[in-house]
Design an enzyme around this catalytic site. Sequence first.
Site, PDB file in Angstrom:
ATOM      1  N   HIS A  34       0.831  -1.205   0.000  1.00  0.00           N
ATOM      2  CA  HIS A  34       0.000   0.000   0.000  1.00  0.00           C
ATOM      3  C   HIS A  34       0.868   1.258   0.000  1.00  0.00           C
ATOM      4  O   HIS A  34       0.572   2.232  -0.705  1.00  0.00           O
ATOM      5  CB  HIS A  34      -0.894   0.028   1.244  1.00  0.00           C
ATOM      6  N   GLY A  73      -2.754  -2.215  -6.791  1.00  0.00           N
ATOM      7  CA  GLY A  73      -1.684  -3.194  -6.831  1.00  0.00           C
ATOM      8  C   GLY A  73      -1.971  -4.328  -7.800  1.00  0.00           C
ATOM      9  O   GLY A  73      -3.114  -4.772  -7.937  1.00  0.00           O
TER      10      GLY A  73
END
Length: 282
Positions: free
Chosen positions: A37, A147
Amino acid sequence: MQILTTAAGLQAYTERARQTGKRVGLVPTMGALHAGHLQLVRAARADCDEVIASLFVNPTQFNSAEDFRLYPRLPEADAALLAPVGCTALFVPSVDEIYPRPTVLRFDFGALEQVMEGAHRPGHFNGVATVVSKLFHLARPHRAYFGQKDWQQVAVIRQLVADLSFDLEIVACPTIREADGLAMSSRNLRLDAEARAVAPLLHRVLVAAAAEVRQGILPAQVRASAASALASEPLVTPEYFEVADAQTLQPLSEYAAGRDVVLCLAAHLGGVRLIDNVVVAA
């Protein structure tokens, strides 16, 4: 770093940024942040003047009430991690703020969601598309960062952006891994010591499968080899392993010149569901 808890507050914040010519980056998360993150936030900070991260455990994308209940929630720790890497605003809404009334809209992504995660988690991508659409409307980012560990999710969101003409760019960042190869995931926090010791097997299976693809071994045999390797570990309960076209996500029976291949898997370890993937360039 400013903390925002209401939709109106987020809209006002981003509108002020846009009026002054600033570029806005959005990093949607469900919290329990890890280095993956933080990489997204750093990438956004390199591109944008304002970086907004959201922390929201979205109930509409969970297929299991128990999974939703057990999903790690660490808002104070998350906030402490975000400011040092360039996050300028943190959006932490309640469920009622995001869903003031039940949603009835239904998304259909066709073949893109009829495989892998979509096949095993009915309604999951509808929930993802709903909350992401809301965040895009509220934040109006120039770029949004996701991601690649969630390869299918990124594909669905790209389709969402194209179909609904959102005026933004989707940026996909590489998967960040632990030293032993395990893909970083918020759910890793739920692994007990025994399951955590076994978990790197998932990446080893993907790496071995990628080597077979590069050797030209047909997808059916690659699937069989992966299934055998996963079955060798009693703590692992495989859900799927797929050899697919990296763009369409459709299962392959043979390879096409010039087309990347994505190897995707999902498995349960000690009651915790993990996913991972590896892309093999054409």
